[in-house]
Design a protein around this motif. Structure first.
Motif, PDB file in Angstrom:
ATOM      1  N   GLU A 137       0.818  -1.225   0.000  1.00  0.00           N
ATOM      2  CA  GLU A 137       0.000   0.000   0.000  1.00  0.00           C
ATOM      3  C   GLU A 137       0.848   1.270   0.000  1.00  0.00           C
ATOM      4  O   GLU A 137       0.333   2.353  -0.268  1.00  0.00           O
ATOM      5  CB  GLU A 137      -0.940   0.016   1.208  1.00  0.00           C
ATOM      6  N   PHE A 138       2.131   1.132   0.321  1.00  0.00           N
ATOM      7  CA  PHE A 138       2.990   2.325   0.383  1.00  0.00           C
ATOM      8  C   PHE A 138       3.733   2.592  -0.917  1.00  0.00           C
ATOM      9  O   PHE A 138       4.526   3.539  -0.997  1.00  0.00           O
ATOM     10  CB  PHE A 138       4.025   2.161   1.510  1.00  0.00           C
ATOM     11  N   ASN A 141       7.282   2.004   4.017  1.00  0.00           N
ATOM     12  CA  ASN A 141       7.131   3.015   5.075  1.00  0.00           C
ATOM     13  C   ASN A 141       8.363   3.055   5.970  1.00  0.00           C
ATOM     14  O   ASN A 141       8.266   3.209   7.182  1.00  0.00           O
ATOM     15  CB  ASN A 141       5.869   2.745   5.910  1.00  0.00           C
ATOM     16  N   ARG A 179       5.127   3.876  -4.373  1.00  0.00           N
ATOM     17  CA  ARG A 179       5.026   5.193  -5.017  1.00  0.00           C
ATOM     18  C   ARG A 179       4.125   5.085  -6.235  1.00  0.00           C
ATOM     19  O   ARG A 179       3.936   3.995  -6.784  1.00  0.00           O
ATOM     20  CB  ARG A 179       6.426   5.702  -5.418  1.00  0.00           C
ATOM     21  N   ASP A 180       3.575   6.215  -6.662  1.00  0.00           N
ATOM     22  CA  ASP A 180       2.714   6.204  -7.840  1.00  0.00           C
ATOM     23  C   ASP A 180       3.485   5.597  -9.004  1.00  0.00           C
ATOM     24  O   ASP A 180       4.662   5.898  -9.209  1.00  0.00           O
ATOM     25  CB  ASP A 180       2.291   7.633  -8.208  1.00  0.00           C
ATOM     26  N   ARG A 196       3.318   8.182   3.155  1.00  0.00           N
ATOM     27  CA  ARG A 196       4.107   8.117   1.916  1.00  0.00           C
ATOM     28  C   ARG A 196       4.813   9.454   1.668  1.00  0.00           C
ATOM     29  O   ARG A 196       5.988   9.503   1.295  1.00  0.00           O
ATOM     30  CB  ARG A 196       3.207   7.785   0.723  1.00  0.00           C
ATOM     31  N   ALA A 197       4.056  10.543   1.876  1.00  0.00           N
ATOM     32  CA  ALA A 197       4.656  11.873   1.660  1.00  0.00           C
ATOM     33  C   ALA A 197       5.806  12.093   2.638  1.00  0.00           C
ATOM     34  O   ALA A 197       6.873  12.601   2.268  1.00  0.00           O
ATOM     35  CB  ALA A 197       3.590  12.957   1.822  1.00  0.00           C
ATOM     36  N   ARG A 248      -4.152   7.385   6.825  1.00  0.00           N
ATOM     37  CA  ARG A 248      -2.878   8.087   6.982  1.00  0.00           C
ATOM     38  C   ARG A 248      -1.808   7.586   6.011  1.00  0.00           C
ATOM     39  O   ARG A 248      -0.661   8.025   6.106  1.00  0.00           O
ATOM     40  CB  ARG A 248      -2.364   7.904   8.404  1.00  0.00           C
ATOM     41  N   VAL A 249      -2.165   6.642   5.144  1.00  0.00           N
ATOM     42  CA  VAL A 249      -1.141   6.069   4.259  1.00  0.00           C
ATOM     43  C   VAL A 249      -0.547   7.135   3.341  1.00  0.00           C
ATOM     44  O   VAL A 249       0.678   7.208   3.167  1.00  0.00           O
ATOM     45  CB  VAL A 249      -1.702   4.878   3.452  1.00  0.00           C
ATOM     46  N   GLN A 250      -1.396   7.993   2.763  1.00  0.00           N
ATOM     47  CA  GLN A 250      -0.884   9.057   1.867  1.00  0.00           C
ATOM     48  C   GLN A 250       0.097   9.958   2.610  1.00  0.00           C
ATOM     49  O   GLN A 250       1.151  10.322   2.085  1.00  0.00           O
ATOM     50  CB  GLN A 250      -2.034   9.924   1.334  1.00  0.00           C
ATOM     51  N   GLU A 251      -0.314  10.317   3.834  1.00  0.00           N
ATOM     52  CA  GLU A 251       0.528  11.184   4.654  1.00  0.00           C
ATOM     53  C   GLU A 251       1.869  10.503   4.957  1.00  0.00           C
ATOM     54  O   GLU A 251       2.934  11.134   4.880  1.00  0.00           O
ATOM     55  CB  GLU A 251      -0.264  11.457   5.937  1.00  0.00           C
TER      56      GLU A 251
END
Ligand SMILES: *Cc1c(COP(=O)(O)O)cnc(C)c1O
Length: 359
Positions: free
Chosen positions: A197-198, A304, A200-201, A281-282, A276-279
């Motif tokens: 799930e982590f 992560n 990168r695009d 990753r950022a 919080r996964v997007q956060e």
């Protein structure tokens, strides 16, 4: 006189072995085992609690041996048109992996992976009496397909374990490499997507390869992105015949009614638990950038956590961080350290402590 381990008729291959153990230390900032730092929200806690209460009313009975409700929910979560017959679950993906080696490894058979990789793999192989061999990763921690094919030719492995994203390096494998390995492999190929799930695009999942590769297994876990490490739930997607093989070796009723109920409650609340996964990753990308800005070598990460170095004495740096209340992981190739991505405050504490220790 009390006996010691050395006095027991332990299996010869287990003599001198130590139990797995990342230190479980009570310090303010825990960034050593790649957990999601955010506990569930109160409404999720309430849903889990009422699911446990409902399961408690049936605890005189054995649980559903096939965990069909849970497998149905997991298939829906994974998408890719997967059916419950293609999904299997156990107590953490480490139990899934052990079952895979029990079913497909065993005496006289070999499991192959590419180092540096997950430190538990050799232990699963050992416990399943399977010979363990490793090829190597390139300087940038990718897997060179030519090297991989040569290793497959040489060892004829019954099982190939590919972590993608890899732990401890964070490196994801391109699907072309997985496909070439699948085409050459004489046995099963496992892609461990514990950190899927982590990604990168633009980094794809090996789930899309399942229809074309009947001996491919993709494993996942709820321990990392799902913020459910304490729940102990790992799972896989594969051909239904692979699931039938694992049903032979699993312990009867291996997934308790409570585990099944809690995992289903967590899946019902996937939106909240994964919020919080997007956060994260950022923050992972920021941490990579910050460490590079400090002059460190940093492995590209789709996970992560971040592997960084190199240190002449990494243990001293690890200890210095711990002395400042920040626990990271002394793992990976010599000279490198791995830090999990925590909250904003935790990462600030990590950065400050690292600057102090290396000043
Ligand atoms: C953390 C991790 C797992 C997950 O283990 P669980 O038993 O599901 O908690 C699996 N594979 C890798 C590479 C990991 O780092």
């Amino acid at each position: 006189m009390g006996q010691t381990l050395a006095d027991l008729p332990l299996r010869d291959d287990l003599r001198e072995e130590e139990p797995y153990g990342a230190p479980q230390l009570d310090v303010p900032v825990i960034l050593n085992v790649n957990e999601n730092p955010y506990p569930p929200d109160e409404d999720v806690v309430a849903d889990i609690a009422s699911s446990v209460a409902a399961a408690a009313r049936t605890l005189n009975r054995y649980p559903d041996r096939e965990a069909l409700g849970l497998r149905t929910d997991l298939a829906a979560y994974l998408g890719h048109d997967l059916t419950p017959a293609q999904v299997w679950a156990a107590n953490g993906s480490n139990e899934v992996m052990l079952q895979i080696l029990q079913a497909f490894g065993g005496p006289g058979r070999t499991a192959l992976s590419f180092a540096p990789t997950y430190s538990m793999y050799p232990e699963y192989a050992r416990d399943a009496c399977t010979t363990w061999v490793t090829g190597r990763r390139a300087e940038d921690f990718t897997v060179d397909p030519e090297h991989a094919l040569a290793q497959i030719e040489q060892h004829r492995p019954a099982v190939i374990l590919l972590a993608s994203p890899n732990n401890p390096t964070g490196t994801a494998l391109p699907l072309e490499v997985v496909e070439r390995i699948c085409a050459a492999a004489p046995g099963m190929v496992v892609v461990d997507e514990a950190y899927g799930e982590f990604r990168r695009d633009g980094t794809p999942s090996a789930l899309s390869l399942l229809p074309a590769h009947p001996r491919l297994i993709v494993t996942r876990t709820m321990s990392k992105a799902f913020a459910f490490a304490g729940g102990r739930l790992g799972y896989l997607a594969a051909d239904p015949a692979v699931v039938d093989a694992l049903r032979i070796v699993r312990l009867p009723y291996h997934l308790s009614a409570v585990t099944q109920a809690v995992a289903r409650a967590a899946l019902r609340n996937a939106g909240s638990l994964l919020a919080r996964v997007q956060e994260l990753r950022a923050r992972r990308d920021e941490t990579v950038g910050w460490l590079r800005g400090q002059g460190y070598r940093v492995a590209d990460s789709d996970a992560n956590f971040v592997l960084f170095g190199t240190f002449a004495d990494r243990h001293a740096v690890w200890q210095g961080l711990l002395d400042r209340g920040v626990l990271i992981r002394e793992t990976g190739p010599d000279g490198w350290l791995r830090v999990s991505i925590g909250t904003e405050q935790e990462m600030a504490a990590f950065r400050a402590a690292l600057q102090e220790v290396t000043a």
